[in-house]
Design a protein around this motif. Structure first.
Motif, PDB file in Angstrom:
ATOM      1  N   TYR A   1     -15.147  31.823  17.800  1.00  0.00           N
ATOM      2  CA  TYR A   1     -16.239  32.412  17.033  1.00  0.00           C
ATOM      3  C   TYR A   1     -16.971  33.397  17.922  1.00  0.00           C
ATOM      4  O   TYR A   1     -16.895  33.322  19.145  1.00  0.00           O
ATOM      5  CB  TYR A   1     -17.183  31.352  16.448  1.00  0.00           C
ATOM      6  N   LYS A   2     -17.653  34.308  17.291  1.00  0.00           N
ATOM      7  CA  LYS A   2     -18.367  35.331  18.032  1.00  0.00           C
ATOM      8  C   LYS A   2     -19.854  35.203  17.736  1.00  0.00           C
ATOM      9  O   LYS A   2     -20.256  35.019  16.589  1.00  0.00           O
ATOM     10  CB  LYS A   2     -17.861  36.717  17.619  1.00  0.00           C
ATOM     11  N   LYS A   3     -20.658  35.284  18.792  1.00  0.00           N
ATOM     12  CA  LYS A   3     -22.116  35.256  18.664  1.00  0.00           C
ATOM     13  C   LYS A   3     -22.634  36.459  19.443  1.00  0.00           C
ATOM     14  O   LYS A   3     -22.546  36.486  20.671  1.00  0.00           O
ATOM     15  CB  LYS A   3     -22.675  33.946  19.222  1.00  0.00           C
ATOM     16  N   GLY A   4     -23.114  37.459  18.720  1.00  0.00           N
ATOM     17  CA  GLY A   4     -23.492  38.711  19.362  1.00  0.00           C
ATOM     18  C   GLY A   4     -22.244  39.376  19.903  1.00  0.00           C
ATOM     19  O   GLY A   4     -21.253  39.532  19.196  1.00  0.00           O
ATOM     20  N   ASP A   5     -22.271  39.725  21.172  1.00  0.00           N
ATOM     21  CA  ASP A   5     -21.097  40.351  21.776  1.00  0.00           C
ATOM     22  C   ASP A   5     -20.252  39.367  22.577  1.00  0.00           C
ATOM     23  O   ASP A   5     -19.360  39.763  23.314  1.00  0.00           O
ATOM     24  CB  ASP A   5     -21.509  41.530  22.655  1.00  0.00           C
ATOM     25  N   ILE A   6     -20.513  38.061  22.416  1.00  0.00           N
ATOM     26  CA  ILE A   6     -19.786  37.045  23.186  1.00  0.00           C
ATOM     27  C   ILE A   6     -18.792  36.318  22.286  1.00  0.00           C
ATOM     28  O   ILE A   6     -19.157  35.816  21.221  1.00  0.00           O
ATOM     29  CB  ILE A   6     -20.743  36.029  23.830  1.00  0.00           C
ATOM     30  N   LEU A   7     -17.544  36.266  22.725  1.00  0.00           N
ATOM     31  CA  LEU A   7     -16.511  35.507  22.034  1.00  0.00           C
ATOM     32  C   LEU A   7     -16.379  34.147  22.717  1.00  0.00           C
ATOM     33  O   LEU A   7     -16.258  34.060  23.940  1.00  0.00           O
ATOM     34  CB  LEU A   7     -15.172  36.249  22.098  1.00  0.00           C
ATOM     35  N   TYR A   8     -16.427  33.083  21.920  1.00  0.00           N
ATOM     36  CA  TYR A   8     -16.284  31.716  22.415  1.00  0.00           C
ATOM     37  C   TYR A   8     -14.981  31.119  21.889  1.00  0.00           C
ATOM     38  O   TYR A   8     -14.609  31.347  20.735  1.00  0.00           O
ATOM     39  CB  TYR A   8     -17.439  30.828  21.935  1.00  0.00           C
ATOM     40  N   HIS A   9     -14.313  30.344  22.735  1.00  0.00           N
ATOM     41  CA  HIS A   9     -13.151  29.553  22.337  1.00  0.00           C
ATOM     42  C   HIS A   9     -13.564  28.094  22.378  1.00  0.00           C
ATOM     43  O   HIS A   9     -14.159  27.640  23.362  1.00  0.00           O
ATOM     44  CB  HIS A   9     -11.978  29.753  23.306  1.00  0.00           C
ATOM     45  N   ILE A  10     -13.227  27.359  21.335  1.00  0.00           N
ATOM     46  CA  ILE A  10     -13.525  25.928  21.250  1.00  0.00           C
ATOM     47  C   ILE A  10     -12.194  25.174  21.219  1.00  0.00           C
ATOM     48  O   ILE A  10     -11.312  25.500  20.424  1.00  0.00           O
ATOM     49  CB  ILE A  10     -14.337  25.591  19.979  1.00  0.00           C
ATOM     50  N   PHE A  11     -12.070  24.186  22.096  1.00  0.00           N
ATOM     51  CA  PHE A  11     -10.865  23.371  22.172  1.00  0.00           C
ATOM     52  C   PHE A  11     -11.235  21.912  21.970  1.00  0.00           C
ATOM     53  O   PHE A  11     -12.141  21.402  22.624  1.00  0.00           O
ATOM     54  CB  PHE A  11     -10.201  23.495  23.546  1.00  0.00           C
TER      55      PHE A  11
ATOM     56  N   PHE B   1     -11.893  11.738  24.034  1.00  0.00           N
ATOM     57  CA  PHE B   1     -11.838  12.969  23.249  1.00  0.00           C
ATOM     58  C   PHE B   1     -12.889  13.899  23.837  1.00  0.00           C
ATOM     59  O   PHE B   1     -14.028  13.470  24.094  1.00  0.00           O
ATOM     60  CB  PHE B   1     -12.162  12.686  21.782  1.00  0.00           C
ATOM     61  N   LEU B   2     -12.540  15.149  24.063  1.00  0.00           N
ATOM     62  CA  LEU B   2     -13.469  16.139  24.603  1.00  0.00           C
ATOM     63  C   LEU B   2     -13.449  17.388  23.732  1.00  0.00           C
ATOM     64  O   LEU B   2     -12.389  17.789  23.244  1.00  0.00           O
ATOM     65  CB  LEU B   2     -13.067  16.549  26.029  1.00  0.00           C
ATOM     66  N   ARG B   3     -14.614  17.979  23.564  1.00  0.00           N
ATOM     67  CA  ARG B   3     -14.674  19.308  22.944  1.00  0.00           C
ATOM     68  C   ARG B   3     -15.203  20.263  24.003  1.00  0.00           C
ATOM     69  O   ARG B   3     -16.304  20.079  24.536  1.00  0.00           O
ATOM     70  CB  ARG B   3     -15.557  19.342  21.705  1.00  0.00           C
ATOM     71  N   LEU B   4     -14.403  21.289  24.290  1.00  0.00           N
ATOM     72  CA  LEU B   4     -14.721  22.255  25.329  1.00  0.00           C
ATOM     73  C   LEU B   4     -15.039  23.610  24.728  1.00  0.00           C
ATOM     74  O   LEU B   4     -14.442  23.996  23.720  1.00  0.00           O
ATOM     75  CB  LEU B   4     -13.527  22.410  26.278  1.00  0.00           C
ATOM     76  N   LYS B   5     -15.961  24.322  25.373  1.00  0.00           N
ATOM     77  CA  LYS B   5     -16.312  25.682  24.941  1.00  0.00           C
ATOM     78  C   LYS B   5     -16.111  26.624  26.113  1.00  0.00           C
ATOM     79  O   LYS B   5     -16.569  26.349  27.226  1.00  0.00           O
ATOM     80  CB  LYS B   5     -17.770  25.727  24.479  1.00  0.00           C
TER      81      LYS B   5
ATOM     82  N   LEU C   1     -18.728  21.446  28.461  1.00  0.00           N
ATOM     83  CA  LEU C   1     -18.356  20.253  27.718  1.00  0.00           C
ATOM     84  C   LEU C   1     -19.412  20.063  26.635  1.00  0.00           C
ATOM     85  O   LEU C   1     -20.581  19.864  26.922  1.00  0.00           O
ATOM     86  CB  LEU C   1     -18.300  19.050  28.655  1.00  0.00           C
ATOM     87  N   GLU C   2     -18.985  20.163  25.379  1.00  0.00           N
ATOM     88  CA  GLU C   2     -19.911  20.045  24.238  1.00  0.00           C
ATOM     89  C   GLU C   2     -20.003  18.653  23.667  1.00  0.00           C
ATOM     90  O   GLU C   2     -21.027  18.272  23.133  1.00  0.00           O
ATOM     91  CB  GLU C   2     -19.486  20.999  23.113  1.00  0.00           C
ATOM     92  N   GLU C   3     -18.903  17.920  23.740  1.00  0.00           N
ATOM     93  CA  GLU C   3     -18.896  16.578  23.133  1.00  0.00           C
ATOM     94  C   GLU C   3     -17.884  15.713  23.864  1.00  0.00           C
ATOM     95  O   GLU C   3     -16.839  16.185  24.296  1.00  0.00           O
ATOM     96  CB  GLU C   3     -18.524  16.681  21.656  1.00  0.00           C
ATOM     97  N   ILE C   4     -18.215  14.445  23.971  1.00  0.00           N
ATOM     98  CA  ILE C   4     -17.307  13.477  24.567  1.00  0.00           C
ATOM     99  C   ILE C   4     -17.374  12.198  23.743  1.00  0.00           C
ATOM    100  O   ILE C   4     -18.428  11.801  23.255  1.00  0.00           O
ATOM    101  CB  ILE C   4     -17.658  13.208  26.055  1.00  0.00           C
ATOM    102  N   SER C   5     -16.211  11.572  23.552  1.00  0.00           N
ATOM    103  CA  SER C   5     -16.145  10.335  22.812  1.00  0.00           C
ATOM    104  C   SER C   5     -15.043   9.465  23.417  1.00  0.00           C
ATOM    105  O   SER C   5     -13.985   9.960  23.792  1.00  0.00           O
ATOM    106  CB  SER C   5     -15.803  10.614  21.341  1.00  0.00           C
TER     107      SER C   5
END
Length: 84
Positions: A45-55, A63-67, A77-81
């Protein structure tokens, strides 16, 4: 139990020539190494001029969610379970 975070982490990644994507391989957080066993969803996703990848990834027992911020080249690290 899901825990939401916004913690900076180090990630060892590689470039997959078949998919033309870079992919995370190992996460280093709090001086511990977490080997990624499987990559689930990946989106951008893009926020302003920054492109982010979410895995969304799994290790042996987490379980990990990385940005990934493509402008600063920083990982978070956005989320851990531990119950997946």
């Amino acid at each position: 139990m899901n825990q939401k975070l916004d913690a900076p982490v180090s990630v060892v990644s590689y470039f997959d020539k078949n998919t033309l994507n870079f992919l995370p391989k190992t996460v280093i957080w709090n001086n511990r190494f977490y080997k990624i066993n499987q990559i689930g969803l990946h989106h951008e996703y893009k926020k302003g001029d920054i492109l982010y990848h979410i895995f969304s990834v799994t290790t042996d027992n987490l379980f990990l969610r990385l940005k990934f911020n493509t402008k600063s080249l920083n990982w978070f690290l956005e989320e851990i379970s531990n119950g997946f």
